[in-house]
Design a protein around this motif. Sequence first.
Motif, mmCIF file in Angstrom:
data_model
loop_
_atom_site.group_PDB
_atom_site.id
_atom_site.type_symbol
_atom_site.label_atom_id
_atom_site.label_comp_id
_atom_site.label_asym_id
_atom_site.label_seq_id
_atom_site.Cartn_x
_atom_site.Cartn_y
_atom_site.Cartn_z
ATOM 1 N N LEU A 39 114.521 64.424 89.151
ATOM 2 C CA LEU A 39 115.588 64.199 88.174
ATOM 3 C C LEU A 39 116.161 65.502 87.640
ATOM 4 O O LEU A 39 117.300 65.565 87.203
ATOM 5 C CB LEU A 39 115.044 63.381 86.990
ATOM 6 C CG LEU A 39 114.681 61.931 87.302
ATOM 7 C CD1 LEU A 39 113.947 61.311 86.116
ATOM 8 C CD2 LEU A 39 115.918 61.126 87.623
ATOM 9 N N ARG A 40 115.358 66.552 87.661
ATOM 10 C CA ARG A 40 115.735 67.779 86.971
ATOM 11 C C ARG A 40 116.513 68.736 87.867
ATOM 12 O O ARG A 40 117.416 69.418 87.414
ATOM 13 C CB ARG A 40 114.470 68.446 86.446
ATOM 14 C CG ARG A 40 114.698 69.719 85.650
ATOM 15 C CD ARG A 40 113.386 70.229 85.059
ATOM 16 N NE ARG A 40 112.345 70.288 86.057
ATOM 17 C CZ ARG A 40 111.075 69.948 85.827
ATOM 18 N NH1 ARG A 40 110.699 69.509 84.661
ATOM 19 N NH2 ARG A 40 110.180 70.035 86.782
ATOM 20 N N ARG B 100 118.968 70.026 90.429
ATOM 21 C CA ARG B 100 120.199 69.724 91.161
ATOM 22 C C ARG B 100 120.025 70.194 92.598
ATOM 23 O O ARG B 100 119.633 71.321 92.845
ATOM 24 C CB ARG B 100 121.369 70.458 90.510
ATOM 25 C CG ARG B 100 122.712 70.087 91.084
ATOM 26 C CD ARG B 100 123.810 70.778 90.354
ATOM 27 N NE ARG B 100 124.026 70.213 89.055
ATOM 28 C CZ ARG B 100 125.004 70.617 88.250
ATOM 29 N NH1 ARG B 100 125.790 71.601 88.598
ATOM 30 N NH2 ARG B 100 125.159 70.061 87.082
ATOM 31 N N LEU C 112 120.076 63.341 93.717
ATOM 32 C CA LEU C 112 120.919 62.307 93.132
ATOM 33 C C LEU C 112 122.265 62.928 92.761
ATOM 34 O O LEU C 112 122.349 64.087 92.357
ATOM 35 C CB LEU C 112 120.273 61.745 91.849
ATOM 36 C CG LEU C 112 119.259 60.616 91.990
ATOM 37 C CD1 LEU C 112 117.990 61.080 92.685
ATOM 38 C CD2 LEU C 112 118.912 60.049 90.615
ATOM 39 N N THR C 113 123.304 62.136 92.875
ATOM 40 C CA THR C 113 124.610 62.599 92.381
ATOM 41 C C THR C 113 124.576 62.545 90.851
ATOM 42 O O THR C 113 123.679 61.944 90.260
ATOM 43 C CB THR C 113 125.739 61.697 92.884
ATOM 44 O OG1 THR C 113 125.544 60.383 92.320
ATOM 45 C CG2 THR C 113 125.747 61.601 94.405
ATOM 46 N N GLU C 114 125.574 63.129 90.252
ATOM 47 C CA GLU C 114 125.626 63.128 88.787
ATOM 48 C C GLU C 114 125.672 61.709 88.236
ATOM 49 O O GLU C 114 125.028 61.392 87.235
ATOM 50 C CB GLU C 114 126.856 63.900 88.313
ATOM 51 C CG GLU C 114 126.741 65.387 88.548
ATOM 52 C CD GLU C 114 127.883 66.151 87.921
ATOM 53 O OE1 GLU C 114 128.083 67.305 88.313
ATOM 54 O OE2 GLU C 114 128.572 65.580 87.064
ATOM 55 N N GLU D 26 110.236 64.901 78.647
ATOM 56 C CA GLU D 26 111.237 65.893 78.263
ATOM 57 C C GLU D 26 111.336 65.986 76.747
ATOM 58 O O GLU D 26 111.515 67.063 76.187
ATOM 59 C CB GLU D 26 112.611 65.523 78.853
ATOM 60 C CG GLU D 26 112.666 65.474 80.370
ATOM 61 C CD GLU D 26 112.302 66.788 81.036
ATOM 62 O OE1 GLU D 26 112.561 67.862 80.445
ATOM 63 O OE2 GLU D 26 111.746 66.756 82.135
ATOM 64 N N THR E 96 116.719 63.036 80.883
ATOM 65 C CA THR E 96 116.031 64.264 81.205
ATOM 66 C C THR E 96 117.110 65.313 81.146
ATOM 67 O O THR E 96 117.565 65.837 82.144
ATOM 68 C CB THR E 96 115.428 64.159 82.632
ATOM 69 O OG1 THR E 96 114.734 62.934 82.726
ATOM 70 C CG2 THR E 96 114.494 65.313 82.888
ATOM 71 N N GLN F 12 118.074 68.270 80.859
ATOM 72 C CA GLN F 12 117.977 69.717 80.957
ATOM 73 C C GLN F 12 119.353 70.310 81.171
ATOM 74 O O GLN F 12 119.697 71.367 80.692
ATOM 75 C CB GLN F 12 117.086 70.133 82.141
ATOM 76 C CG GLN F 12 115.662 69.643 82.051
ATOM 77 C CD GLN F 12 114.875 70.372 80.981
ATOM 78 O OE1 GLN F 12 115.146 71.516 80.697
ATOM 79 N NE2 GLN F 12 113.922 69.688 80.374
ATOM 80 N N ARG G 285 125.714 67.480 83.530
ATOM 81 C CA ARG G 285 125.693 66.441 84.540
ATOM 82 C C ARG G 285 126.085 65.106 83.921
ATOM 83 O O ARG G 285 126.884 64.369 84.461
ATOM 84 C CB ARG G 285 124.309 66.335 85.147
ATOM 85 C CG ARG G 285 123.880 67.601 85.853
ATOM 86 C CD ARG G 285 122.523 67.464 86.470
ATOM 87 N NE ARG G 285 122.571 66.545 87.610
ATOM 88 C CZ ARG G 285 121.501 66.256 88.324
ATOM 89 N NH1 ARG G 285 120.339 66.766 88.031
ATOM 90 N NH2 ARG G 285 121.581 65.431 89.347
ATOM 91 N N GLU G 286 125.491 64.788 82.756
ATOM 92 C CA GLU G 286 125.829 63.543 82.106
ATOM 93 C C GLU G 286 127.211 63.635 81.491
ATOM 94 O O GLU G 286 127.974 62.688 81.515
ATOM 95 C CB GLU G 286 124.820 63.208 81.007
ATOM 96 C CG GLU G 286 123.397 62.996 81.512
ATOM 97 C CD GLU G 286 122.640 64.299 81.680
ATOM 98 O OE1 GLU G 286 121.573 64.271 82.286
ATOM 99 O OE2 GLU G 286 123.145 65.333 81.201
ATOM 100 N N LEU H 10 130.442 62.648 83.418
ATOM 101 C CA LEU H 10 130.690 61.231 83.588
ATOM 102 C C LEU H 10 131.057 60.587 82.267
ATOM 103 O O LEU H 10 131.981 59.793 82.191
ATOM 104 C CB LEU H 10 129.439 60.556 84.169
ATOM 105 C CG LEU H 10 129.536 59.053 84.407
ATOM 106 C CD1 LEU H 10 130.651 58.721 85.359
ATOM 107 C CD2 LEU H 10 128.220 58.532 84.953
ATOM 108 N N ILE I 18 135.106 59.634 89.456
ATOM 109 C CA ILE I 18 133.740 59.978 89.118
ATOM 110 C C ILE I 18 133.457 61.378 89.608
ATOM 111 O O ILE I 18 133.763 61.734 90.737
ATOM 112 C CB ILE I 18 132.775 58.967 89.752
ATOM 113 C CG1 ILE I 18 132.968 57.632 89.040
ATOM 114 C CG2 ILE I 18 131.342 59.443 89.679
ATOM 115 C CD1 ILE I 18 132.156 56.520 89.600
#
Lengths: 221, 266
Positions: free
Chosen positions: A148-149, A151, A157-159, B17, B98, B100, B104-105, B108, B120
């Motif tokens: 998950l951490r 990239r 995984l994609t964003e 986390e 998570t 970090q 990334r989040e 979106l 997206i």
Amino acid sequence: MTTPPATGGDLAELGRRCAGSRGGDRAAFEQLHTRLTPGIRGFFTRRSAGGRASELADELTQRVMIALFEAMAEGRYDPERSAVSTFTYAIASNIWLRHLREARARGGVVSDNDLDRAEEDARSLGLMGGPSDHAASAELLEAVRRCLRERGGPGNLTEDEHTIVLAAAAGASDRALAERLGLAASTINAKKQSGWEKLRRALSRMGFRGEVPERGEGERE
Amino acid sequence: MDDRTLNNLVRMAAEIEEIERAAQAGSSSSPRLRLAGTSAERPRTTKRLPLAVRLSPFAAAAACVAAAVMIGRGPSGGTPSGGGATPVADHSSGRGATGQDASRENKLLARNGAGEGPGIGSARPVTMTAEQFRAFMRQFEAPRELSSGVLAIYQDAAGVVRCVSWHPQAFGATPIEKLEPGELVKATYGQQCSIVGPHRLIAVAVSGPKENLPSSAERAQELAQCIVGDAMIKCDADPPTLSVASASCVPHGLHVMMETLAMGRP
């Protein structure tokens, strides 16, 4: 050879010192105790309430730290397999389950919901067998954290998959996410499934299959 | 590995986390997370109620004078030791990403507020810190069905429990915190149980997630035994003690309110 876990520098260093000294480096363990206690206490506070919630959280946190110290003294914690926070989390999960079982055996009121969830978590970690599973369970959790951490890491995984998988784990329904993000629920579900499948494959490549962390035939990263 | 197990593992990873963030918050060498281009975070402050306010429920209960009819109200449950608030533990509080790498989040999530076209993965600037993302996550936590009920425990003069009855939804939609003093015992007394001779009614109102409330007569009996048994062990069964016992016996996530009514005592 496993890639050592990447964590906050200080915490990782403290974990290594404690493990290396088999608990003999008291200064390091005291610092570790100070750093980890708030988070572990939060773990128990979120799971308990009532007039004794704070007291219970303190008591269980102390049990965790004692168990952590014992594990280090006995050489059961390997910083190459998991971060010290992950290992401590595995201990905390096990202690929470034991607390609920003991409370129910004493005639205390323990909701079926709480016990079921704790047992399900333990099954997911392979902790049903007892304390000796902490290291293996922590290694599984560390693998999930890496996926998950990082990239471009093992999970890849994609964003969107990353966001949706995390939101689903936090309890978000597909419909709620779809409304919030302006996507079709089917799209959300597809990305969630895709994210999970990537995680599943990545964990399998690392040797983790099924609920119990067991080693498969494939190569370990 | 099935979907549910994966989901559980992801949730646990997010919790770890949180633990690491809490650990790093205590480290002076770790930089504080903040938005690029903004000033430093405001320090958190924790409000504590004045000591008198926190102790007032117990003081009020202790001031009740034994009389032919004695009504005592205990403090709300769910009160952490030393605190005045009545938190309801949230199973899922604190769960989050998570996070970090918040970008990334954010890429979106930020898209939804701007009204820009779909796409997206569009490269938008970071607009949400990890804390804000966690707050965003919390709004998706599945709402739990809430309910309430009253547990009526009748003790005779010797302290023996003679009758226990459970009254689900006794007050409908009225939150139990809004009940007037005496309303709890008035609504409960004499319902389903009839005791001859000196006796006491302990009325315990609980509200919260439905799955944590007693779901059967047996569960109600267990709860009653826990409350009265715990208080008896303390060799003291005054309203504050019973109230603390009530709060410690109910499952997490429930509000507790307690009143007693003694009949036929000098």
